[in-house]
Design a protein around this motif. Structure first.
Motif, PDB file in Angstrom:
ATOM      1  N   ALA A 115     -19.928   2.785   0.335  1.00  0.00           N
ATOM      2  CA  ALA A 115     -19.033   3.485  -0.360  1.00  0.00           C
ATOM      3  C   ALA A 115     -17.414   3.429   0.305  1.00  0.00           C
ATOM      4  O   ALA A 115     -16.314   3.461  -0.402  1.00  0.00           O
ATOM      5  N   LEU A 116     -17.492   3.409   1.499  1.00  0.00           N
ATOM      6  CA  LEU A 116     -16.126   3.791   2.247  1.00  0.00           C
ATOM      7  C   LEU A 116     -15.446   2.073   2.236  1.00  0.00           C
ATOM      8  O   LEU A 116     -14.298   2.247   1.794  1.00  0.00           O
ATOM      9  N   THR A 117     -16.245   1.217   2.435  1.00  0.00           N
ATOM     10  CA  THR A 117     -15.655  -0.189   2.346  1.00  0.00           C
ATOM     11  C   THR A 117     -15.162  -0.434   0.747  1.00  0.00           C
ATOM     12  O   THR A 117     -13.947  -0.930   0.702  1.00  0.00           O
ATOM     13  N   PHE A 118     -15.805  -0.070  -0.052  1.00  0.00           N
ATOM     14  CA  PHE A 118     -15.100  -0.244  -1.463  1.00  0.00           C
ATOM     15  C   PHE A 118     -14.013   0.431  -1.671  1.00  0.00           C
ATOM     16  O   PHE A 118     -13.209   0.002  -2.231  1.00  0.00           O
ATOM     17  N   GLY A 119     -14.125   1.881  -1.267  1.00  0.00           N
ATOM     18  CA  GLY A 119     -12.814   2.632  -1.541  1.00  0.00           C
ATOM     19  C   GLY A 119     -11.647   1.948  -0.674  1.00  0.00           C
ATOM     20  O   GLY A 119     -10.377   2.336  -1.241  1.00  0.00           O
ATOM     21  N   LEU A 120     -11.889   1.551   0.374  1.00  0.00           N
ATOM     22  CA  LEU A 120     -10.782   0.857   1.324  1.00  0.00           C
ATOM     23  C   LEU A 120     -10.277  -0.457   0.757  1.00  0.00           C
ATOM     24  O   LEU A 120      -9.289  -0.897   1.374  1.00  0.00           O
ATOM     25  N   THR A 121     -11.098  -1.188   0.024  1.00  0.00           N
ATOM     26  CA  THR A 121     -10.510  -2.546  -0.304  1.00  0.00           C
ATOM     27  C   THR A 121     -10.373  -2.647  -1.810  1.00  0.00           C
ATOM     28  O   THR A 121      -9.274  -3.328  -2.248  1.00  0.00           O
ATOM     29  N   ALA A 122     -11.097  -2.284  -2.777  1.00  0.00           N
ATOM     30  CA  ALA A 122     -11.043  -2.549  -4.258  1.00  0.00           C
ATOM     31  C   ALA A 122      -9.682  -1.916  -4.835  1.00  0.00           C
ATOM     32  O   ALA A 122      -9.132  -2.548  -5.735  1.00  0.00           O
ATOM     33  N   PRO A 123      -9.423  -0.576  -4.513  1.00  0.00           N
ATOM     34  CA  PRO A 123      -8.222  -0.173  -5.085  1.00  0.00           C
ATOM     35  C   PRO A 123      -6.793  -1.073  -4.794  1.00  0.00           C
ATOM     36  O   PRO A 123      -6.110  -1.132  -5.746  1.00  0.00           O
ATOM     37  N   TYR A 124      -6.630  -1.490  -3.483  1.00  0.00           N
ATOM     38  CA  TYR A 124      -5.425  -2.182  -3.399  1.00  0.00           C
ATOM     39  C   TYR A 124      -5.622  -3.934  -3.987  1.00  0.00           C
ATOM     40  O   TYR A 124      -4.468  -4.415  -4.160  1.00  0.00           O
ATOM     41  N   MET A 125      -6.859  -3.899  -4.480  1.00  0.00           N
ATOM     42  CA  MET A 125      -7.113  -5.274  -5.161  1.00  0.00           C
ATOM     43  C   MET A 125      -6.500  -5.446  -6.463  1.00  0.00           C
ATOM     44  O   MET A 125      -6.306  -6.280  -7.289  1.00  0.00           O
ATOM     45  N   LEU A 126      -6.561  -4.000  -7.082  1.00  0.00           N
ATOM     46  CA  LEU A 126      -6.415  -3.723  -8.555  1.00  0.00           C
ATOM     47  C   LEU A 126      -5.316  -3.088  -9.036  1.00  0.00           C
ATOM     48  O   LEU A 126      -4.366  -3.290 -10.052  1.00  0.00           O
ATOM     49  N   LEU A 127      -4.939  -1.862  -8.195  1.00  0.00           N
ATOM     50  CA  LEU A 127      -4.110  -0.854  -8.533  1.00  0.00           C
ATOM     51  C   LEU A 127      -2.745  -1.250  -7.723  1.00  0.00           C
ATOM     52  O   LEU A 127      -2.746  -1.103  -6.460  1.00  0.00           O
ATOM     53  N   PRO A 128      -1.638  -1.140  -8.524  1.00  0.00           N
ATOM     54  CA  PRO A 128      -0.280  -1.922  -7.757  1.00  0.00           C
ATOM     55  C   PRO A 128       0.590  -0.451  -7.274  1.00  0.00           C
ATOM     56  O   PRO A 128       1.652  -0.526  -7.378  1.00  0.00           O
ATOM     57  N   VAL A 129      -0.218   0.449  -6.664  1.00  0.00           N
ATOM     58  CA  VAL A 129       0.391   1.533  -5.759  1.00  0.00           C
ATOM     59  C   VAL A 129      -0.353   1.807  -4.733  1.00  0.00           C
ATOM     60  O   VAL A 129      -1.318   1.267  -4.218  1.00  0.00           O
ATOM     61  N   GLY A 130       0.659   2.440  -3.650  1.00  0.00           N
ATOM     62  CA  GLY A 130       0.211   2.354  -2.232  1.00  0.00           C
ATOM     63  C   GLY A 130       0.024   1.105  -1.662  1.00  0.00           C
ATOM     64  O   GLY A 130       1.046   0.399  -1.941  1.00  0.00           O
ATOM     65  N   PHE A 131      -1.040   0.740  -0.981  1.00  0.00           N
ATOM     66  CA  PHE A 131      -1.327  -0.180  -0.354  1.00  0.00           C
ATOM     67  C   PHE A 131      -1.242  -1.449  -1.352  1.00  0.00           C
ATOM     68  O   PHE A 131      -1.327  -2.771  -1.062  1.00  0.00           O
ATOM     69  N   GLY A 132      -1.765  -1.020  -2.529  1.00  0.00           N
ATOM     70  CA  GLY A 132      -1.830  -2.159  -3.812  1.00  0.00           C
ATOM     71  C   GLY A 132      -0.643  -2.691  -3.870  1.00  0.00           C
ATOM     72  O   GLY A 132      -0.462  -4.004  -4.230  1.00  0.00           O
ATOM     73  N   ALA A 133       0.391  -2.007  -3.827  1.00  0.00           N
ATOM     74  CA  ALA A 133       1.733  -2.376  -4.095  1.00  0.00           C
ATOM     75  C   ALA A 133       2.128  -3.475  -3.117  1.00  0.00           C
ATOM     76  O   ALA A 133       2.842  -4.446  -3.413  1.00  0.00           O
ATOM     77  N   ILE A 134       1.661  -3.260  -1.771  1.00  0.00           N
ATOM     78  CA  ILE A 134       1.925  -4.312  -0.739  1.00  0.00           C
ATOM     79  C   ILE A 134       1.305  -5.393  -0.955  1.00  0.00           C
ATOM     80  O   ILE A 134       1.856  -6.557  -0.993  1.00  0.00           O
ATOM     81  N   PHE A 135      -0.030  -5.334  -1.237  1.00  0.00           N
ATOM     82  CA  PHE A 135      -0.809  -6.524  -1.491  1.00  0.00           C
ATOM     83  C   PHE A 135      -0.691  -7.379  -2.611  1.00  0.00           C
ATOM     84  O   PHE A 135      -0.321  -8.661  -2.305  1.00  0.00           O
ATOM     85  N   LEU A 136      -0.543  -6.463  -3.806  1.00  0.00           N
ATOM     86  CA  LEU A 136      -0.267  -7.263  -4.988  1.00  0.00           C
ATOM     87  C   LEU A 136       1.101  -7.932  -5.188  1.00  0.00           C
ATOM     88  O   LEU A 136       1.304  -8.980  -5.603  1.00  0.00           O
ATOM     89  N   ASN A 137       1.941  -7.019  -4.937  1.00  0.00           N
ATOM     90  CA  ASN A 137       3.302  -7.436  -5.257  1.00  0.00           C
ATOM     91  C   ASN A 137       4.342  -7.918  -4.129  1.00  0.00           C
ATOM     92  O   ASN A 137       4.600  -9.222  -4.203  1.00  0.00           O
ATOM     93  N   ASP A 138       4.108  -7.239  -2.904  1.00  0.00           N
ATOM     94  CA  ASP A 138       5.055  -7.756  -1.948  1.00  0.00           C
ATOM     95  C   ASP A 138       4.481  -9.266  -1.271  1.00  0.00           C
ATOM     96  O   ASP A 138       5.226  -9.759  -0.737  1.00  0.00           O
ATOM     97  N   ILE A 139       3.194  -9.439  -1.019  1.00  0.00           N
ATOM     98  CA  ILE A 139       2.335 -10.386  -0.441  1.00  0.00           C
ATOM     99  C   ILE A 139       1.779 -11.245  -1.343  1.00  0.00           C
ATOM    100  O   ILE A 139       2.191 -12.536  -1.405  1.00  0.00           O
ATOM    101  N   LEU A 140       0.847 -11.102  -2.368  1.00  0.00           N
ATOM    102  CA  LEU A 140       0.225 -12.169  -3.034  1.00  0.00           C
ATOM    103  C   LEU A 140       1.368 -12.575  -4.122  1.00  0.00           C
ATOM    104  O   LEU A 140       1.402 -13.653  -4.293  1.00  0.00           O
ATOM    105  N   LEU A 141       2.050 -11.643  -4.747  1.00  0.00           N
ATOM    106  CA  LEU A 141       3.024 -12.219  -6.000  1.00  0.00           C
ATOM    107  C   LEU A 141       4.004 -13.004  -5.399  1.00  0.00           C
ATOM    108  O   LEU A 141       4.267 -14.110  -5.712  1.00  0.00           O
ATOM    109  N   ALA A 142       4.528 -12.511  -4.360  1.00  0.00           N
ATOM    110  CA  ALA A 142       5.638 -13.164  -3.443  1.00  0.00           C
ATOM    111  C   ALA A 142       5.241 -14.576  -3.092  1.00  0.00           C
ATOM    112  O   ALA A 142       6.079 -15.569  -3.254  1.00  0.00           O
ATOM    113  N   ASN A 143       4.206 -14.757  -2.225  1.00  0.00           N
ATOM    114  CA  ASN A 143       3.577 -16.084  -1.892  1.00  0.00           C
ATOM    115  C   ASN A 143       3.135 -16.912  -2.809  1.00  0.00           C
ATOM    116  O   ASN A 143       3.254 -18.167  -2.790  1.00  0.00           O
ATOM    117  N   LEU A 144       2.529 -16.623  -4.075  1.00  0.00           N
ATOM    118  CA  LEU A 144       2.325 -17.421  -5.017  1.00  0.00           C
ATOM    119  C   LEU A 144       3.170 -17.908  -5.751  1.00  0.00           C
ATOM    120  O   LEU A 144       3.376 -19.173  -5.941  1.00  0.00           O
TER     121      LEU A 144
END
Length: 447
Positions: free
Chosen positions: A150-179
């Motif tokens: 439960a903890l690992t799902f909550g620590l990983t799935a949200p930033y992979m899907l939701l572009p807020v908080g750490f998700g904004a960093i992962f999806l927009n600043d890192i993944l989108l920028a590098n792609l």
């Protein structure tokens, strides 16, 4: 054999054999460096250069551990645990216990999800929240592997899907920028709206894995010994009865520590301010600060050293240059078969990220290699997002060196009854990495 594959296999094999994960990471780095053509001195230099990157994380863990011990001195964790035990009641039916288990797991899951977006503190909440709940979990005979999932799902799935908080960093600043950086010379352009839509299917695979873990794999009772929780009482100190000032200052310290971390981005600064407020509230005296930090570091030392060793391991893998060779060699065997190409890309990403243990730091490596290959094989922009994003996320979901598995272990193992490899890493690998590969492949072929 490719040096990266060999290094990861050595590291995982030693860890599964219950050899210290720190030792396994060091040996894996040495094997990978030497096989990859580096001399012993070059391997050690690369490892030493990398460990500096993990020092800040290790210090943050130690500070959080000290803060958790300081909070425990106020009696707040014991009071919360006792209240939950009273609510549970002395005599409960199996149905009532099952209901309480699911409510507890749901609460832990929601807090973990919130730690990535609504209150983006990442793993900082675990040393404060989880240890006092172990008494309740023991009474319920709740399998801690379910809590780890439960903890690992909550620590990983949200930033992979939701572009807020750490998700904004992962999806927009890192993944989108590098792609877009890797795809610009090839005419590939990814828009911001594509990224969360593309990652929805792989995250759906993780959600399925979570359901299987909670409702089938780990639903049976598992007995644990009733022990004093190491985080609750520092060595040489008796439990204290909660008093109003201590409880108020504990609440103020928690809010201040989390708020300052949000403002400054520093877990270390937030933890230090929280400790200072607890001292002002009379929870402990400044002359006891050394003992406090010693107790906190003892609780979190293993996690910190694993993070330091993982940073060194990652630097050695990069220095060998074998990551590029791993990808090019894999793609030489399947011609123009798109289905096999997608599968191999995901499996190669799995090997790379298992050793490095961080999706955030591996995206630049994977994107630079995978984007040209995806374009060459005719994958759509959405499919390219899926391949790169899923390959990177595999490292966080089930790596021995990921803070998404180390964090849960730090809270669940304070009484030394939760093994990092067999109770955190293996369950999360089985229930998240395997669905990520399957659903990531399916999404790449569909989109």
């Amino acid at each position: 054999m490719n040096a990266v594959i060999l290094a990861v296999l050595v590291m995982v094999a030693l860890s599964l054999a219950r050899v210290s994960v720190v030792f396994a990471l060091v040996v894996g780095a040495l094997v990978g460096g030497l096989v990859g053509g580096l001399s012993l001195d070059q391997t050690l230099d690369a490892f030493n250069e990398g460990v500096g990157g993990g020092a800040q994380v290790a210090l943050a863990y130690a500070t959080l551990g000290a803060f958790a011990v300081a909070i425990s001195r106020s009696g707040l964790p014991d009071m919360l645990a006792n209240r939950l035990i009273v609510l549970l009641g002395k005599e409960t039916s199996a149905t009532q216990q099952t209901r309480v288990k699911m409510l507890l797991l749901t609460a832990v899951l929601l807090v973990a999800i919130s730690s990535q977006n609504a209150i983006p503190v990442h793993i900082a909440f675990i040393p404060v929240l989880i240890p006092p709940l172990l008494t309740v979990m023991n009474r319920l005979s709740l399998d801690r592997r379910a809590v780890a999932c439960a903890l690992t799902f909550g620590l990983t799935a949200p930033y992979m899907l939701l572009p807020v908080g750490f998700g904004a960093i992962f999806l927009n600043d890192i993944l989108l920028a590098n792609l877009n950086s890797a795809g610009e010379p090839l005419g590939l352009e990814i828009t911001r709206s594509m990224v969360p839509m593309a990652m929805a299917i792989p995250v759906g695979g993780m959600a399925l894995g979570l359901i299987v873990a909670l409702l089938w794999s780990y639903r049976r009772p598992r007995e644990y010994q009733a022990q004093d929780i190491a985080a609750n009482v520092a060595e040489g100190h008796a439990p204290v009865k909660p008093h109003m000032l201590g409880l108020i200052m504990s609440g103020v310290a928690i809010v201040a520590a989390l708020g300052l971390q949000l403002y400054s981005g520093s877990m270390i600064l937030g933890g230090l301010v929280g400790i200072g407020l607890l001292s002002l509230g009379g929870i402990f005296k400044w002359r006891e600060a050394d003992d406090l930090f010693t107790s906190g570091m003892r609780m979190m030392a293993l996690i910190g050293f694993i993070m330091i060793a993982a940073a060194g391991f990652a630097e050695v893998m990069k220095t060998t240059g074998e990551i590029d060779a791993l990808v090019s060699g894999a793609f030489a065997i399947f011609g123009d078969n798109r289905g096999l190409a997608a599968l191999v890309m995901l499996l190669v990403g799995l090997f790379i990220t298992l050793g490095i243990g961080s999706s955030f730091s591996t995206i630049p490596i994977i994107a630079a290699i995978f984007v040209p290959l995806a374009v060459q094989f005719g994958f759509s922009p959405m499919a390219t997002v899926v391949l790169v994003g899923t390959a990177a996320a595999l490292g966080d979901a089930g790596s021995p060196a990921s803070d998404s598995t180390l964090g849960p272990t730090s809270g669940l193992n304070v009484d030394r009854q939760h093994d990092h490899m067999w109770d955190s890493v293996v369950p999360t690998f089985l229930h998240y990495n395997i669905p990520l590969v399957g659903f990531g492949w399916l999404a790449a072929m569909m989109l």
